[in-house]
Enzyme design. Sequence first.
Site, mmCIF file in Angstrom:
data_model
loop_
_atom_site.group_PDB
_atom_site.id
_atom_site.type_symbol
_atom_site.label_atom_id
_atom_site.label_comp_id
_atom_site.label_asym_id
_atom_site.label_seq_id
_atom_site.Cartn_x
_atom_site.Cartn_y
_atom_site.Cartn_z
ATOM 1 N N SER A 120 -65.023 41.310 95.521
ATOM 2 C CA SER A 120 -66.325 41.894 95.825
ATOM 3 C C SER A 120 -67.370 40.789 96.027
ATOM 4 O O SER A 120 -67.200 39.932 96.894
ATOM 5 C CB SER A 120 -66.718 42.864 94.706
ATOM 6 O OG SER A 120 -67.817 43.646 95.071
ATOM 7 N N ASP A 130 -61.144 43.077 98.633
ATOM 8 C CA ASP A 130 -61.932 44.287 98.873
ATOM 9 C C ASP A 130 -63.418 44.017 99.119
ATOM 10 O O ASP A 130 -64.282 44.663 98.514
ATOM 11 C CB ASP A 130 -61.779 45.280 97.717
ATOM 12 C CG ASP A 130 -61.903 46.727 98.202
ATOM 13 O OD1 ASP A 130 -61.399 47.015 99.294
ATOM 14 O OD2 ASP A 130 -62.508 47.555 97.496
ATOM 15 N N HIS A 169 -61.971 50.238 93.829
ATOM 16 C CA HIS A 169 -62.575 48.991 94.297
ATOM 17 C C HIS A 169 -62.085 47.789 93.478
ATOM 18 O O HIS A 169 -61.882 46.702 94.027
ATOM 19 C CB HIS A 169 -64.100 49.107 94.200
ATOM 20 C CG HIS A 169 -64.822 47.867 94.606
ATOM 21 N ND1 HIS A 169 -64.601 47.233 95.821
ATOM 22 C CD2 HIS A 169 -65.770 47.126 93.960
ATOM 23 C CE1 HIS A 169 -65.386 46.162 95.907
ATOM 24 N NE2 HIS A 169 -66.089 46.079 94.790
#
Length: 401
Positions: A151, A176, A364
């Site tokens: 992230s 991601d 996520h």
Amino acid sequence: MSSLQRTMLKSKLPPTIPGGRIGRADSFKKSRIRDYKPCMWNEFFAEKEDVIVDEQRKFRVYRTKKPEKPGPVLLLLHGGGYSALTWAHFCSEVTSMIHCQCLCIDLRGHGDSKVDDEDDLSADTLSKDIGDLVAKLYPEEVPQIYVVGHSMGGAIAVHFAHMALVPSLIGITVIDVVEGTAMEALASMQSFLRSRPKYFQSIPNAIEWCIRSGQVRNVDSAKVSMPGQIINCTTNQLATNDLPLPDEVLEEAHHTSMFPNAFSISEDEEVGNGGEDGAESSDFKKPITTKAATDAAKNYTWRIDLAKSEKYWVGWFSGLSEKFLNLRLPKQLLLASIDGLDRTLTVGQMQGRFQMQVLARCGHAVHEDRPHEVAEVISGYLIRNRFAEAAGEFRCHMPSC
């Protein structure tokens, strides 16, 4: 059905339990209660260290033991709001597959790291922090470093590699985070942050929320990563400093919850109608209503107020796809969904400029939800590029996409 048939069927049924209610047996309920006991860092890492870079900066790092054979250092960068402990289970998995050492960092404003200006979360500042920390850790000779970021940490990993702060950097994996989808998600980020609870009654309570909310789907991972994201409201210290918890705290947390049936109705909560079955449940707990009780629940809060970092969000992700593609390094992208790929990266992937892998059935926090699979993918990539050697019985598999 005739009365004769009803009588015959009734006579063959087992006798009912006087005053009993289906689904309310204490032993059955206890077997269905999840254990949210937090885990310690030393179950996954060989050492932790507070590295003083200069008078203004001190960073907490966690390291696995050195490999038996020469191998790279995996520099692991967590996402916004997380801490280095988010990589705990991944580190255990990857070090069992290849010869390597994992180096996990609490970034500025996160975890147990302490800096003078914690609000400065610009991409350049975070990247410079990492470069200075690596130089401090390896003053004589910097080993081969492979950077992995999730992230926000993935975006910072790209900026870090683009700035060429470490000459021995050999490759990068981003987990991601894609410029297009990240920029679109920024519009709703403040609403998401406001939807989270501001306080938690206990550390197990925070772990429970982490699982129930879907932030992490792997309860074992949440047990070690969530304490690194919250602080004690009284001491202002990271929750990891309160571990291990006393038995009485664990016992109380085991029987209480600030989120009763928050997202579903349990099968165990069936109540009969009429007679004794219609009486009010003896173990029914009223929700917190008094100010004293509410204040008592405010024992822990978030380590970082991510809402205050909004002015840096665009800087993290703007131009990220082009920077990633232009890196003259082996590159890998792991996604939770194929739909997350933007146009720039789609073209780059078709041109074979990086390897992409999609891992299904995860959220996520891909590396927390499926640490074994993520470790397999990254280990295989490192072996194919001859950056690391396999350990034990691990066999390298070709990527599926």
